[in-house]
Design an enzyme around this catalytic site. Structure first.
Site, PDB file in Angstrom:
ATOM      1  N   GLU A 113       0.858  -1.190   0.000  1.00 28.70           N
ATOM      2  CA  GLU A 113       0.000   0.000   0.000  1.00 28.70           C
ATOM      3  C   GLU A 113       0.888   1.233   0.000  1.00 28.70           C
ATOM      4  O   GLU A 113       2.067   1.147   0.337  1.00 28.70           O
ATOM      5  CB  GLU A 113      -0.832   0.051   1.293  1.00 28.70           C
ATOM      6  CG  GLU A 113      -1.812  -1.058   1.428  1.00 28.70           C
ATOM      7  CD  GLU A 113      -2.342  -1.150   2.851  1.00 28.70           C
ATOM      8  OE1 GLU A 113      -2.153  -0.206   3.651  1.00 28.70           O
ATOM      9  OE2 GLU A 113      -2.931  -2.187   3.162  1.00 28.70           O
ATOM     10  N   LYS A 115       2.331   4.555   1.592  1.00 26.92           N
ATOM     11  CA  LYS A 115       2.481   5.102   2.944  1.00 26.92           C
ATOM     12  C   LYS A 115       2.125   6.579   2.855  1.00 26.92           C
ATOM     13  O   LYS A 115       2.919   7.406   2.398  1.00 26.92           O
ATOM     14  CB  LYS A 115       3.915   4.909   3.440  1.00 26.92           C
ATOM     15  CG  LYS A 115       4.072   5.299   4.894  1.00 26.92           C
ATOM     16  CD  LYS A 115       5.413   4.823   5.403  1.00 26.92           C
ATOM     17  CE  LYS A 115       5.666   5.120   6.861  1.00 26.92           C
ATOM     18  NZ  LYS A 115       5.122   6.307   7.426  1.00 26.92           N
ATOM     19  N   ASP A 117       1.488  10.322   3.701  1.00 22.39           N
ATOM     20  CA  ASP A 117       2.204  11.225   4.602  1.00 22.39           C
ATOM     21  C   ASP A 117       1.216  12.202   5.234  1.00 22.39           C
ATOM     22  O   ASP A 117       1.034  13.313   4.767  1.00 22.39           O
ATOM     23  CB  ASP A 117       3.270  11.984   3.793  1.00 22.39           C
ATOM     24  CG  ASP A 117       4.285  12.637   4.706  1.00 22.39           C
ATOM     25  OD1 ASP A 117       4.246  12.368   5.921  1.00 22.39           O
ATOM     26  OD2 ASP A 117       5.116  13.402   4.195  1.00 22.39           O
ATOM     27  N   TYR A 226      -6.595  -0.223   7.812  1.00 21.85           N
ATOM     28  CA  TYR A 226      -6.482  -1.273   8.836  1.00 21.85           C
ATOM     29  C   TYR A 226      -7.802  -1.383   9.576  1.00 21.85           C
ATOM     30  O   TYR A 226      -8.372  -0.367   9.998  1.00 21.85           O
ATOM     31  CB  TYR A 226      -5.356  -0.870   9.789  1.00 21.85           C
ATOM     32  CG  TYR A 226      -4.834  -1.938  10.724  1.00 21.85           C
ATOM     33  CD1 TYR A 226      -4.861  -3.274  10.380  1.00 21.85           C
ATOM     34  CD2 TYR A 226      -4.284  -1.594  11.955  1.00 21.85           C
ATOM     35  CE1 TYR A 226      -4.355  -4.238  11.233  1.00 21.85           C
ATOM     36  CE2 TYR A 226      -3.769  -2.540  12.821  1.00 21.85           C
ATOM     37  CZ  TYR A 226      -3.811  -3.863  12.447  1.00 21.85           C
ATOM     38  OH  TYR A 226      -3.307  -4.811  13.289  1.00 21.85           O
ATOM     39  N   LYS A 312      10.757   3.434   2.842  1.00 27.43           N
ATOM     40  CA  LYS A 312      10.642   4.883   2.647  1.00 27.43           C
ATOM     41  C   LYS A 312      11.529   5.335   1.496  1.00 27.43           C
ATOM     42  O   LYS A 312      12.664   4.874   1.368  1.00 27.43           O
ATOM     43  CB  LYS A 312      11.070   5.608   3.923  1.00 27.43           C
ATOM     44  CG  LYS A 312      10.162   5.273   5.117  1.00 27.43           C
ATOM     45  CD  LYS A 312       9.651   6.522   5.759  1.00 27.43           C
ATOM     46  CE  LYS A 312      10.138   6.679   7.160  1.00 27.43           C
ATOM     47  NZ  LYS A 312       9.776   7.966   7.713  1.00 27.43           N
ATOM     48  N   CYS A 406      24.743  44.792   7.370  1.00 28.05           N
ATOM     49  CA  CYS A 406      23.354  44.334   7.278  1.00 28.05           C
ATOM     50  C   CYS A 406      22.755  44.775   5.932  1.00 28.05           C
ATOM     51  O   CYS A 406      22.817  45.947   5.579  1.00 28.05           O
ATOM     52  CB  CYS A 406      22.530  44.916   8.429  1.00 28.05           C
ATOM     53  SG  CYS A 406      20.782  44.509   8.294  1.00 28.05           S
ATOM     54  N   CYS A 409      19.788  47.458   6.833  1.00 29.31           N
ATOM     55  CA  CYS A 409      19.971  48.764   7.456  1.00 29.31           C
ATOM     56  C   CYS A 409      21.430  49.239   7.419  1.00 29.31           C
ATOM     57  O   CYS A 409      21.733  50.344   7.872  1.00 29.31           O
ATOM     58  CB  CYS A 409      19.463  48.740   8.900  1.00 29.31           C
ATOM     59  SG  CYS A 409      20.499  47.779   9.980  1.00 29.31           S
ATOM     60  N   CYS A 424      22.834  41.350  13.055  1.00 33.01           N
ATOM     61  CA  CYS A 424      22.772  42.794  12.877  1.00 33.01           C
ATOM     62  C   CYS A 424      22.440  43.382  14.248  1.00 33.01           C
ATOM     63  O   CYS A 424      21.466  42.975  14.874  1.00 33.01           O
ATOM     64  CB  CYS A 424      21.674  43.149  11.875  1.00 33.01           C
ATOM     65  SG  CYS A 424      21.234  44.893  11.971  1.00 33.01           S
ATOM     66  N   CYS A 430      16.239  48.313  12.520  1.00 34.12           N
ATOM     67  CA  CYS A 430      16.328  47.433  11.355  1.00 34.12           C
ATOM     68  C   CYS A 430      14.932  46.838  11.086  1.00 34.12           C
ATOM     69  O   CYS A 430      14.417  46.067  11.915  1.00 34.12           O
ATOM     70  CB  CYS A 430      17.372  46.357  11.661  1.00 34.12           C
ATOM     71  SG  CYS A 430      17.671  45.261  10.287  1.00 34.12           S
TER      72      CYS A 430
HETATM   73  S1  IVH Z   1      -0.252   0.309   8.784  1.00 33.51           S
HETATM   74  C1  IVH Z   1      -0.006  -1.922  12.724  1.00 33.51           C
HETATM   75  N1  IVH Z   1      -0.552   1.402   6.440  1.00 33.51           N
HETATM   76  O1  IVH Z   1       2.714   5.151   8.938  1.00 33.51           O
HETATM   77  C2  IVH Z   1       0.100  -1.280  11.419  1.00 33.51           C
HETATM   78  N2  IVH Z   1       0.366   2.754   8.164  1.00 33.51           N
HETATM   79  O2  IVH Z   1       5.256   4.562  10.346  1.00 33.51           O
HETATM   80  C3  IVH Z   1      -0.318   0.123  11.443  1.00 33.51           C
HETATM   81  N3  IVH Z   1       0.837   5.056   7.503  1.00 33.51           N
HETATM   82  O3  IVH Z   1       1.486   5.191  12.202  1.00 33.51           O
HETATM   83  C4  IVH Z   1       0.117   0.979  10.359  1.00 33.51           C
HETATM   84  N4  IVH Z   1       0.149   4.887   5.430  1.00 33.51           N
HETATM   85  O4  IVH Z   1       0.386   6.697  10.470  1.00 33.51           O
HETATM   86  C5  IVH Z   1      -0.127   1.590   7.701  1.00 33.51           C
HETATM   87  N5  IVH Z   1      -0.936   2.235   4.323  1.00 33.51           N
HETATM   88  C6  IVH Z   1      -0.523   2.428   5.569  1.00 33.51           C
HETATM   89  C7  IVH Z   1      -0.017   3.664   6.014  1.00 33.51           C
HETATM   90  C8  IVH Z   1       0.426   3.782   7.326  1.00 33.51           C
HETATM   91  C9  IVH Z   1       0.642   5.695   6.331  1.00 33.51           C
HETATM   92  C10 IVH Z   1       1.439   5.676   8.693  1.00 33.51           C
HETATM   93  C11 IVH Z   1       0.674   5.438   9.959  1.00 33.51           C
HETATM   94  C12 IVH Z   1       1.620   4.743  10.882  1.00 33.51           C
HETATM   95  C13 IVH Z   1       2.937   5.133  10.309  1.00 33.51           C
HETATM   96  C14 IVH Z   1       3.988   4.116  10.683  1.00 33.51           C
END
Ligand code: IVH
Length: 681
Positions: A113, A115, A117, A226, A312, A406, A409, A424, A430
């Site tokens: 999946e 991740k 942000d 989840y 990552k 500076c 000023c 400065c 300033c």
């Molecule tokens: S699973 C027990 N799936 O990443 C498993 N986390 O570094 C729970 N996050 O705290 C996490 N996308 O905030 C999972 N597809 C994804 C995610 C994900 C972002 C974040 C989440 C977690 C952090 C862990």
């Protein structure tokens, strides 16, 4: 590494990581990239592996997340919100796969999946209704932000499907799509507010906002990933994602079932190529073992599931030409070099500027106008230059000399011994320093004058209405009505911003309200160099009033916890300056708080400098909360037990080692209840 060195390094790393955690989780203002943060954590982990007896129960490697903010109700998670083991290396992913297959004794299928942000959230549904939304907090307890989360349209408030479990919990990530983020930031700038650094900060800041109407106007979204609960059904994680989708939850469609690690790596590469087109920020890919039976067999470590790992992506880098170097003057007079670059696309935005931090960094990089440089984006809006491409440097250029005067000023710059920053000295004349102090004064953690922002301060200053913070309290309706500013957007269009009656009313009310801001925040708002939020609080709690503080000499100041020579010197300098004394008198005449209120003062000294060590988990306090309570009542906290310790404050699950040590040294062991009785005596 020698043991002595290791002790020193572990303590430094722990403190550094703690600071970064605080900035990231509490302030949502990280100063380093995830990559740099993870490198610190990994270094600490490996040192702790080498010297297991040096591992402190308070080590950041033992913690799952950040601290809890007190603005919302703090509630326990039914299931702890764990983090994920993460890696930047394909080799380590292969190791993960090898470990999983070894533990299972057979090959397994994975689900990959994105991740996302953003900010993780736990949603609890009872009888199909959303009853609670809790932030991760420290993983064990988080903030109940249900009111805010209810405003997010993509989260179903009730599920009409007949066949759903009576009670279940869904975990997901709240985020802000880039388009919405850019729109919101443009609007903020138009209205004179400062823009958010990135979508994640904007999301975190929004979720912690106490005005849910404001939250509703922000373009938040969610992906869930989840599902937890008893008797939920489904045999695989993938089945569960489909179940969530069929209940109307938003599950990200960019996901895949992979028969083995090669397919996982292919997915990672594919996403890596196209991540800028997603429309939202991701920082990697999460790989999860698909079969729930397999997941159960693999189980968990104290911090994370053994059945999942996050890969990552390294921060993206771009190569471009350095056109010129500008110098910016900050609130305290610090002069920061900033590189103007030939525009270059990087992680979905066009980069034109990058920070060079200070004269030392600039000299170490040896950047020269005309050079090709590499830029990288960390957590902040301003990217940084990581290196110069020396092979393409034209001959004839010489090292750049830092400014001597500076740029704003013309004053001669100075540098304190042992510091990298140039300053400065012209505090009162300033312009960026004056404006910077005003902006700092009105900030949320200072006087919290929400009706003013950076843009409005600029207007007031440019129109000659304010030149110090006391001037704010002398503003009248007549001064403000009809005040105008021309804003030029990037495409060259001009727009006029003018203060109408409602805005003026808001501004004046906001300023008026700030008269009740407590002394400790006023002290922070004054912007004394090195006096941040925590130091201001410590000084305010120690001295109770500005008059007492002004009377303190260096020897006295350094007896206050966390105050050393540098801060003491800066405080003395500030109060020795007659202009500052006059400013305080004027602010005092306008009704600003320069004395701690009775409640603040009352909390102050009951523990009379007694030294506490805190261990275990508490019921009414978070770990940080109980430490703050000790300090707020005049006690001190240390992390290890010694003969100087007065009390070991024992929560649940305190390690037997601690107890034994306390008993051997004759340190009194008290419970949370004893402590509460002590401070309420
Ligand atoms: S699973 C027990 N799936 O990443 C498993 N986390 O570094 C729970 N996050 O705290 C996490 N996308 O905030 C999972 N597809 C994804 C995610 C994900 C972002 C974040 C989440 C977690 C952090 C862990």
């Amino acid at each position: 590494m020698e043991r002595e060195q290791a002790i020193e390094r572990i303590s430094r790393l722990s403190e550094e990581i703690r600071q970064h955690n605080y900035r990231y989780y509490q302030l949502a203002e990280p100063v380093i990239s995830d990559f740099e943060f993870d490198a610190l954590l990994k270094e600490l982990e490996s040192l702790e592996k080498e010297f297991p007896d040096l591992v402190s129960p308070n080590s950041p490697t033992r913690r799952v997340g950040g601290d809890i903010t007190k603005e919302f109700n703090t509630v326990f998670h039914r299931y702890p919100m764990l983090s994920l083991e993460n890696t930047y290396s394909e080799g380590e992913l292969r190791d993960f796969d090898a470990r999983v297959t070894r533990l299972l004794g057979e090959d397994c299928e994975y689900v990959c999946e994105l991740k996302i942000d953003g900010v993780s959230i736990s949603l609890i549904y009872e009888e199909g209704r959303l009853v609670q939304a809790i932030t991760r907090g420290d993983g064990v307890r988080g903030d109940d932000v249900t009111v805010n989360v209810r405003t997010i349209h993509s989260i179903p408030l009730w599920i009409e499907q007949g066949d759903i479990p009576g009670l279940f919990e869904v975990r997901g990530e709240i985020f802000m799509p880039r388009a919405g983020f850019d729109r919101m930031n443009r609007q903020r700038e138009d209205e004179g507010e400062s823009p958010f650094a990135n979508p994640r900060n904007a999301t975190a800041g929004t979720l912690k906002t106490q005005d849910s109407q404001l939250v509703a106007r922000r373009p938040l979204d969610i992906f869930v990933y989840y599902l937890l609960g008893d008797n939920i059904g489904g045999e695989t994680h993938f089945d569960r994602l489909n179940m969530l989708k069929s209940w109307g939850m938003k599950v990200c469609d960019v996901r895949a079932r992979c028969a083995g690690i090669e397919q996982v790596l292919a997915f990672i590469h594919e996403v890596g190529e196209s991540r800028n087109q997603l429309g939202f920020d991701i920082d990697g890919v999460v790989i999860k073992v698909n079969s729930l039976a397999h997941q159960e067999k693999l189980g968990y470590t104290a911090k994370s599931p053994r059945w999942a790992i996050a890969y990552k992506y390294k921060a993206e880098e771009a190569r471009t030409r350095l056109v010129s170097i500008d110098y910016q003057v900050g609130r305290t007079g610090t002069v920061t070099p900033v590189a103007n670059l030939e525009s270059v696309p990087l992680s979905g935005t066009i980069v034109k500027r990058a920070t060079l931090h200070n004269a030392d960094v600039m000299a170490a990089l040896d950047v020269r106008p005309g050079d090709y440089v590499f830029v990288e984006k960390g957590g902040e809006i301003i990217p940084k230059i990581t290196a110069v491409d020396l092979l393409s440097r034209h001959s004839g250029s010489g090292p750049v000399q830092f400014l001597t005067h500076c740029p704003e000023c013309g004053s001669v710059l100075f540098r304190n011994e042992g510091e990298s920053a140039w300053y400065c000295p012209n505090e009162t004349g300033c312009p960026p320093q004056i404006k910077g102090r005003l902006v700092h004064f009105i900030a949320r953690k200072a006087m919290n004058i929400e009706s003013l922002g950076e843009g409005k301060i600029e207007m007031l200053f440019d129109n000659g209405l304010v030149s110090d913070v006391a001037d704010l309290y002398e503003l009248t309706e007549k001064d403000l009505l009809g005040l105008e500013k021309v804003i030029r957007s990037e495409d060259g269009k001009e727009k006029k911003l003018s203060f109408r009656e409602k805005t003026v009313q808001n501004i004046l009310e906001g300023i008026d309200k700030s008269r009740s801001v407590p002394f400790e925040r006023v002290l922070f708002a004054l912007g004394i160099r090195y006096v941040g939020e925590t130091v201001a609080r410590k000084l305010a709690r120690h001295y109770h009033s500005v008059d007492n503080l002004m009377k303190a000499d260096a020897g006295d100041l350094i007896t206050v916890d966390e105050i050393g020579d540098k801060i003491a010197g800066s405080v003395l300098d500030f109060f020795q300056n007659p202009l500052n004394l006059e400013l305080i008198t004027r602010l005092r005449n306008h009704g600003i708080q320069f004395t701690s209120s009775h409640e603040e003062a009352a909390q102050s000294n009951i523990l009379n400098a007694r030294l506490f060590v805190v261990s275990g988990v508490f019921t009414t306090f978070t770990r940080d909360g109980i430490k703050k309570a000790i300090e707020a009542n005049g006690g001190k906290v240390s992390s290890s037990i010694s003969s100087k310790t007065d009390y070991l404050l024992a929560g649940e699950n305190m390690g037997p080692e601690k107890r034994r040590k306390a008993e051997t040294l004759g340190v009194k062991i008290i419970s949370e209840g004893d402590f509460i009785r002590m401070i309420s005596a």
